[in-house]
Design a protein around this motif. Structure first.
Motif, PDB file in Angstrom:
ATOM      1  N   TRP A  26      -6.561 -12.694   7.176  1.00 44.72           N
ATOM      2  CA  TRP A  26      -5.455 -12.688   5.961  1.00 44.72           C
ATOM      3  C   TRP A  26      -4.468 -13.730   6.750  1.00 44.72           C
ATOM      4  O   TRP A  26      -3.946 -14.397   5.800  1.00 44.72           O
ATOM      5  CB  TRP A  26      -5.055 -11.259   5.881  1.00 44.72           C
ATOM      6  N   GLN A  27      -4.124 -13.494   8.128  1.00 41.00           N
ATOM      7  CA  GLN A  27      -2.938 -14.255   8.463  1.00 41.00           C
ATOM      8  C   GLN A  27      -3.269 -15.713   8.374  1.00 41.00           C
ATOM      9  O   GLN A  27      -2.415 -16.672   8.238  1.00 41.00           O
ATOM     10  CB  GLN A  27      -2.734 -13.793   9.775  1.00 41.00           C
ATOM     11  N   ALA A  28      -4.621 -15.976   8.391  1.00 39.05           N
ATOM     12  CA  ALA A  28      -4.980 -17.350   8.629  1.00 39.05           C
ATOM     13  C   ALA A  28      -5.286 -18.062   7.088  1.00 39.05           C
ATOM     14  O   ALA A  28      -5.507 -19.029   6.871  1.00 39.05           O
ATOM     15  CB  ALA A  28      -6.271 -17.508   9.304  1.00 39.05           C
ATOM     16  N   GLY A  29      -4.793 -17.118   6.209  1.00 34.38           N
ATOM     17  CA  GLY A  29      -4.921 -17.565   4.584  1.00 34.38           C
ATOM     18  C   GLY A  29      -6.505 -17.791   4.366  1.00 34.38           C
ATOM     19  O   GLY A  29      -6.694 -17.938   3.037  1.00 34.38           O
ATOM     20  N   LYS A  30      -7.359 -16.939   5.084  1.00 41.63           N
ATOM     21  CA  LYS A  30      -8.674 -17.060   4.666  1.00 41.63           C
ATOM     22  C   LYS A  30      -9.107 -15.920   3.710  1.00 41.63           C
ATOM     23  O   LYS A  30     -10.110 -15.740   3.059  1.00 41.63           O
ATOM     24  CB  LYS A  30      -9.798 -16.968   5.863  1.00 41.63           C
ATOM     25  N   LEU A  31      -8.338 -14.834   3.760  1.00 45.58           N
ATOM     26  CA  LEU A  31      -8.489 -13.687   2.975  1.00 45.58           C
ATOM     27  C   LEU A  31      -7.182 -13.743   2.005  1.00 45.58           C
ATOM     28  O   LEU A  31      -6.154 -13.648   2.517  1.00 45.58           O
ATOM     29  CB  LEU A  31      -8.368 -12.375   3.808  1.00 45.58           C
ATOM     30  N   ALA A  32      -7.178 -13.557   0.767  1.00 49.45           N
ATOM     31  CA  ALA A  32      -6.287 -13.509  -0.335  1.00 49.45           C
ATOM     32  C   ALA A  32      -5.201 -12.124  -0.013  1.00 49.45           C
ATOM     33  O   ALA A  32      -6.184 -11.133   0.487  1.00 49.45           O
ATOM     34  CB  ALA A  32      -6.638 -13.680  -1.436  1.00 49.45           C
ATOM     35  N   GLU A  33      -4.373 -12.148  -0.505  1.00 44.17           N
ATOM     36  CA  GLU A  33      -3.350 -10.838  -0.447  1.00 44.17           C
ATOM     37  C   GLU A  33      -4.415  -9.757  -1.050  1.00 44.17           C
ATOM     38  O   GLU A  33      -4.395  -8.491  -0.562  1.00 44.17           O
ATOM     39  CB  GLU A  33      -2.163 -11.059  -1.133  1.00 44.17           C
ATOM     40  N   GLU A  34      -4.729 -10.078  -2.103  1.00 46.19           N
ATOM     41  CA  GLU A  34      -5.086  -8.989  -2.829  1.00 46.19           C
ATOM     42  C   GLU A  34      -6.743  -8.673  -2.386  1.00 46.19           C
ATOM     43  O   GLU A  34      -7.018  -7.359  -2.389  1.00 46.19           O
ATOM     44  CB  GLU A  34      -5.343  -9.296  -4.445  1.00 46.19           C
ATOM     45  N   GLU A  35      -7.217  -9.310  -1.526  1.00 44.77           N
ATOM     46  CA  GLU A  35      -8.320  -8.949  -0.859  1.00 44.77           C
ATOM     47  C   GLU A  35      -8.160  -8.058   0.344  1.00 44.77           C
ATOM     48  O   GLU A  35      -8.693  -7.007   0.702  1.00 44.77           O
ATOM     49  CB  GLU A  35      -9.158 -10.017  -0.397  1.00 44.77           C
ATOM     50  N   PHE A  36      -7.019  -8.363   1.308  1.00 46.89           N
ATOM     51  CA  PHE A  36      -6.545  -7.859   2.232  1.00 46.89           C
ATOM     52  C   PHE A  36      -5.994  -6.476   1.991  1.00 46.89           C
ATOM     53  O   PHE A  36      -6.193  -5.477   2.768  1.00 46.89           O
ATOM     54  CB  PHE A  36      -5.666  -8.423   2.969  1.00 46.89           C
ATOM     55  N   ARG A  37      -5.289  -6.100   0.812  1.00 44.91           N
ATOM     56  CA  ARG A  37      -4.463  -5.050   0.430  1.00 44.91           C
ATOM     57  C   ARG A  37      -5.544  -3.790   0.530  1.00 44.91           C
ATOM     58  O   ARG A  37      -4.952  -3.017   1.261  1.00 44.91           O
ATOM     59  CB  ARG A  37      -3.953  -5.078  -0.913  1.00 44.91           C
ATOM     60  N   PRO A  38      -6.673  -3.735  -0.184  1.00 46.46           N
ATOM     61  CA  PRO A  38      -7.243  -2.648  -0.023  1.00 46.46           C
ATOM     62  C   PRO A  38      -7.944  -2.255   1.395  1.00 46.46           C
ATOM     63  O   PRO A  38      -8.331  -0.975   1.665  1.00 46.46           O
ATOM     64  CB  PRO A  38      -8.525  -2.816  -1.191  1.00 46.46           C
ATOM     65  N   LEU A  39      -8.325  -3.428   2.325  1.00 42.35           N
ATOM     66  CA  LEU A  39      -8.631  -3.178   3.348  1.00 42.35           C
ATOM     67  C   LEU A  39      -7.656  -2.523   4.176  1.00 42.35           C
ATOM     68  O   LEU A  39      -7.897  -1.782   5.097  1.00 42.35           O
ATOM     69  CB  LEU A  39      -8.987  -4.407   4.107  1.00 42.35           C
ATOM     70  N   ARG A  40      -6.380  -2.821   4.158  1.00 41.76           N
ATOM     71  CA  ARG A  40      -5.388  -2.229   4.799  1.00 41.76           C
ATOM     72  C   ARG A  40      -5.183  -0.995   4.510  1.00 41.76           C
ATOM     73  O   ARG A  40      -5.115  -0.079   5.358  1.00 41.76           O
ATOM     74  CB  ARG A  40      -4.136  -3.241   5.071  1.00 41.76           C
ATOM     75  N   LEU A  41      -4.979  -0.757   3.249  1.00 40.89           N
ATOM     76  CA  LEU A  41      -4.957   0.797   2.792  1.00 40.89           C
ATOM     77  C   LEU A  41      -6.107   1.814   3.342  1.00 40.89           C
ATOM     78  O   LEU A  41      -5.911   2.744   3.687  1.00 40.89           O
ATOM     79  CB  LEU A  41      -5.063   0.519   1.018  1.00 40.89           C
ATOM     80  N   GLN A  42      -7.420   1.149   3.217  1.00 41.36           N
ATOM     81  CA  GLN A  42      -8.494   2.076   3.762  1.00 41.36           C
ATOM     82  C   GLN A  42      -8.252   2.337   5.219  1.00 41.36           C
ATOM     83  O   GLN A  42      -8.878   3.229   5.463  1.00 41.36           O
ATOM     84  CB  GLN A  42      -9.766   1.312   3.452  1.00 41.36           C
ATOM     85  N   ASN A  43      -7.436   1.661   5.787  1.00 42.52           N
ATOM     86  CA  ASN A  43      -7.040   2.047   7.272  1.00 42.52           C
ATOM     87  C   ASN A  43      -5.621   2.533   7.491  1.00 42.52           C
ATOM     88  O   ASN A  43      -5.327   2.923   8.597  1.00 42.52           O
ATOM     89  CB  ASN A  43      -7.065   0.811   8.057  1.00 42.52           C
ATOM     90  N   GLY A  44      -5.268   2.974   6.328  1.00 43.68           N
ATOM     91  CA  GLY A  44      -3.760   3.781   6.449  1.00 43.68           C
ATOM     92  C   GLY A  44      -2.613   3.062   6.276  1.00 43.68           C
ATOM     93  O   GLY A  44      -1.269   3.575   6.582  1.00 43.68           O
ATOM     94  N   TRP A  45      -2.547   1.903   6.020  1.00 46.57           N
ATOM     95  CA  TRP A  45      -1.417   0.865   5.935  1.00 46.57           C
ATOM     96  C   TRP A  45      -0.830   0.397   4.670  1.00 46.57           C
ATOM     97  O   TRP A  45      -1.434  -0.185   3.816  1.00 46.57           O
ATOM     98  CB  TRP A  45      -1.584  -0.406   6.764  1.00 46.57           C
ATOM     99  N   TYR A  46       0.066   1.253   4.343  1.00 46.68           N
ATOM    100  CA  TYR A  46       0.984   1.159   2.998  1.00 46.68           C
ATOM    101  C   TYR A  46       2.071   0.214   3.035  1.00 46.68           C
ATOM    102  O   TYR A  46       2.553   0.077   4.443  1.00 46.68           O
ATOM    103  CB  TYR A  46       1.560   2.434   2.752  1.00 46.68           C
ATOM    104  N   VAL A  47       2.577  -0.539   2.184  1.00 45.98           N
ATOM    105  CA  VAL A  47       3.764  -1.174   2.365  1.00 45.98           C
ATOM    106  C   VAL A  47       4.787  -0.521   1.594  1.00 45.98           C
ATOM    107  O   VAL A  47       4.631  -0.319   0.358  1.00 45.98           O
ATOM    108  CB  VAL A  47       3.603  -2.646   2.185  1.00 45.98           C
ATOM    109  N   GLN A  48       5.808   0.035   1.978  1.00 48.11           N
ATOM    110  CA  GLN A  48       6.884   0.835   1.470  1.00 48.11           C
ATOM    111  C   GLN A  48       8.365  -0.050   1.195  1.00 48.11           C
ATOM    112  O   GLN A  48       8.269  -1.142   1.041  1.00 48.11           O
ATOM    113  CB  GLN A  48       7.228   2.030   2.227  1.00 48.11           C
ATOM    114  N   ARG A  49       9.294   0.669   0.862  1.00 45.82           N
ATOM    115  CA  ARG A  49      10.605  -0.039   0.539  1.00 45.82           C
ATOM    116  C   ARG A  49      10.888  -1.168   1.390  1.00 45.82           C
ATOM    117  O   ARG A  49      11.426  -2.219   0.895  1.00 45.82           O
ATOM    118  CB  ARG A  49      11.491   1.109   0.597  1.00 45.82           C
ATOM    119  N   PHE A  50      10.991  -0.862   2.687  1.00 53.13           N
ATOM    120  CA  PHE A  50      11.416  -1.903   3.666  1.00 53.13           C
ATOM    121  C   PHE A  50      10.170  -2.594   4.348  1.00 53.13           C
ATOM    122  O   PHE A  50      10.357  -3.663   4.924  1.00 53.13           O
ATOM    123  CB  PHE A  50      12.321  -1.493   4.692  1.00 53.13           C
TER     124      PHE A  50
END
Ligand code: HEM
Ligand code: SF4
Length: 598
Positions: A26-50
């Protein structure tokens, strides 16, 4: 506590390295934001207010001291407000300066959350967690989440059977269950083996209560469709007695029927509680039919053998140093200052009996002035780990009420434990008293909040610092949520506080008379709204007015005063509502409306 197998350890480590690879792509731009989002969520990483919020699963709340120390390291080295690019954040309801960082947070679901870890450090944190068998798998998403239990499981004197082996079997069945990875909505199971329900089972999608039938066999009372949110619903008992070895076959049926008929078309109606409420007996009949199908057609594949139960039970090792009648401890017993009125109260409030008469179960209070309820700094986590090692065979439990319990404390070591916990600020004698509030992060951290909850809980705590007064008021559940999602369980509070939004301003609705289903509170149920919502500054006044009313009308039996909830039930809501509405200052003009609305 449970000893993880090599398979578990290897699995968690490989999941952490898989996550690192995903992050780097994802950092290297090989995974799009919308592809990375479910992967991070499945590991417990939400993005909140800040900033990102990490949720870590703690199966049935059990933590060992090594895990506590890793949480301490994460709090100290990674949970940094200043490492986040806050210029892009929308400050919204909170002012950034006052927000706590370098803390772990204990949640009502016996999990741990961090609020400030930047995503570019997330893989390092996952590796650290994996080193002590921890992870964030299934702490997000529409799957079966971490199963919660009684914080005193396995040691409580009112226990019919230890629910942890069955909770562990449910964990193994539900984690990564392919059929239940995309349910209509998230799914939460709570299980208790005690007569006093300390796990709020009636408020869960599935609540399991272990009991013995007349023949002396162990089984479950199964409740389905409890939950809070916009529509608070208490679970329906769909089986009075299910033999323990059938629990997975039966849960499979419960979840299958939900998976088939849950309202995927409408996120507000997607929880199982709506299905159970709408279909009633039809839902129950269908579960029964599905269960019969699993038994007869599928061959009851998940029936738990006695051998399997024994195998898992044996993994919950009773610490060798805590078996049998204990010889007197070699530890020097400190003398407690006789003027320390907190100590006898601590013994009465924070120390519970244990199955082994030589032992006690001790609650370290994480409800103290200057800290958000359930917040623990790195230093405090390290101290808790040391206390667990020295006094509790290296084990602690996260409680539904956002504290930590040490379940293996020797009675003769209580003074020594007290002295150290007191020095660390973790021995406030307030368990289940007014200042032992359950509070969600609210508008200070949560992107969904309508109002802040932390400053309100701080203001109430400020006002009720006098221990004599707190003890005189007795046991009272105060719970607060920053929005209707009800993470702070306000519906089940004797006094509930809910953040609401009116014209973009923060307001608070107060409810009275809710119950979590414990012995203290009686049958589970939602509280009733007092009247139109209050301004922030009015909330502590309202609480005080309600409590003053209680003191003026309560009855005494011997030296025992009638509790708040019993008084409220006896005299009814009206005097309390009137007192609350009379405490309006800035919203005073809304008061007459209150009388009609109520
Ligand atoms: C800032 C992070 C959080 C976010 C974004 C969040 C979001 C949500 C949402 C959207 C729901 C409603 C889901 C539904 O009804 O389907 C919910 C429910 C819930 N949350 Fe959170 N939450 C957060 C933090 C917490 C914390 C810190 C706790 C514990 C103190 C918590 C405990 C719960 C519980 C127990 C429920 C279920 C209430 C029920 O019975 O329906 N959450 N959360
Ligand atoms: S109740 Fe609302 S404000 Fe509080 S954590 Fe849940 S979603 Fe956020």
């Amino acid at each position: 506590m449970y000893q993880y197998t090599e398979f578990d350890k290897q699995f968690v480590r490989s999941r952490a390295s898989q996550f690192r690879d995903q992050l780097e792509r994802w950092q290297a731009g090989k995974l799009a934001e919308e592809e990375f989002r479910p992967l991070r969520l499945q590991n417990g990483w939400y993005v909140q207010r800040f900033a990102p919020m990490l949720r870590i699963a703690v199966p049935y709340g059990e933590l060992n001291s090594a895990q506590l120390r890793v949480l301490a390291t994460i709090a100290r080295d990674y949970d940094h407000k200043e490492d986040n690019d806050l210029s892009k954040a929308n400050p919204g309801l909170s002012d950034l300066k006052s927000l706590p960082s370098r803390c772990a947070h204990f949640t009502t679901r016996q999990n741990v959350q961090f609020n400030w870890i930047p995503l570019d450090k997330s893989a390092d944190v996952m590796d650290l967690l994996a080193s002590v068998n921890m992870h964030g798998i299934q702490t997000s998403g529409n799957c079966i989440r971490n199963t919660t239990s009684d914080e005193r499981a396995g040691v409580a004197i009112d226990e019919v059977a230890d629910p942890r082996p069955l909770a562990e079997i449910i964990r193994q069945w539900s984690t990564l269950h392919p059929e239940f990875a995309f349910l209509p909505r998230k799914f939460k199971i709570a299980i208790t083996g005690a007569t006093d329900d300390r796990a709020a089972t009636a408020w869960h999608d599935v609540g399991l209560h272990v009991l013995k039938n007349e023949a002396g066999e162990i089984g479950f009372r199964v409740m389905v469709g409890g939950g809070m949110g916009r529509t608070p619903v208490v679970g329906t008992v769909i089986r009075e007695f299910l033999p323990w070895n059938q629990i997975l076959n039966y849960l499979e049926a419960v979840v299958r029927v939900y998976n088939r008929w849950g309202r995927r078309d409408n996120i507000y109606k997607a929880r199982i509680k709506i299905l159970v409420k709408a279909e009633g007996q039809r839902y129950i009949d269908e579960v029964e039919a599905e269960y019969q199908q699993i038994l007869t057609h599928d061959g009851a594949p998940h029936t738990i053998s006695q051998q399997e139960l024994d195998r898992v039970s044996a993994s919950f090792v009773v610490p060798a140093s805590r078996v049998g009648t204990l010889p007197l401890s070699a530890m020097p017993i400190p003398t407690i200052d006789p003027a320390d009125t907190n100590y006898p109260r601590w013994l009465a409030r924070n120390v519970a009996p244990h199955k082994n008469p030589a032992l006690r179960c001790v609650t370290l209070s994480f409800k103290r002035l200057g800290y958000s309820p359930g917040d623990a700094t790195g230093e405090q986590l390290d101290i808790a780990a040391d206390l667990a090692d020295r006094y509790s065979a290296g084990e602690a439990r996260v409680t539904h009420d956002q504290n930590l319990v040490l379940p293996w404390v020797r009675a003769d070591e209580l003074p020594a434990l007290y002295a150290e916990a007191h020095a660390a600020g973790l021995a406030k004698a307030n368990v289940r008293l007014l200042t032992d509030m359950i509070v969600c992060p609210g508008g200070d951290f949560c992107a969904l909040a309508n109002a802040r909850s932390l400053p309100i809980s701080e203001a109430i705590s400020q006002r009720y610092q006098d221990l004599d007064e707190l003890h005189d008021l007795g046991e009272i559940d105060v719970h607060m949520s920053g929005c209707i999602n009800s993470c702070g369980h306000h519906h089940s509070a004797h006094i509930g506080i809910l953040g609401v939004d009116k014209d973009g301003q923060e307001w608070y609705q107060v409810t009275l008379g809710g119950s979590d289903g414990s012995d203290l509170s009686g049958a589970a149920g939602a509280g009733k709204v007092v009247g139109p919502s209050f301004a922030a500054a009015e909330v502590p006044e309202v609480i005080e007015a309600v409590l003053d009313t209680y003191r003026s009308v309560r009855q005494s039996a011997g030296d025992k005063a009638e509790t708040f909830i019993d008084t409220l039930r006896r005299v009814g809501h009206d005097p309390f509502k009137q007192a609350a509405n009379a405490a309006r200052t800035s919203t005073g003009r809304a008061a007459p409306q209150a009388a009609t609305a109520a």
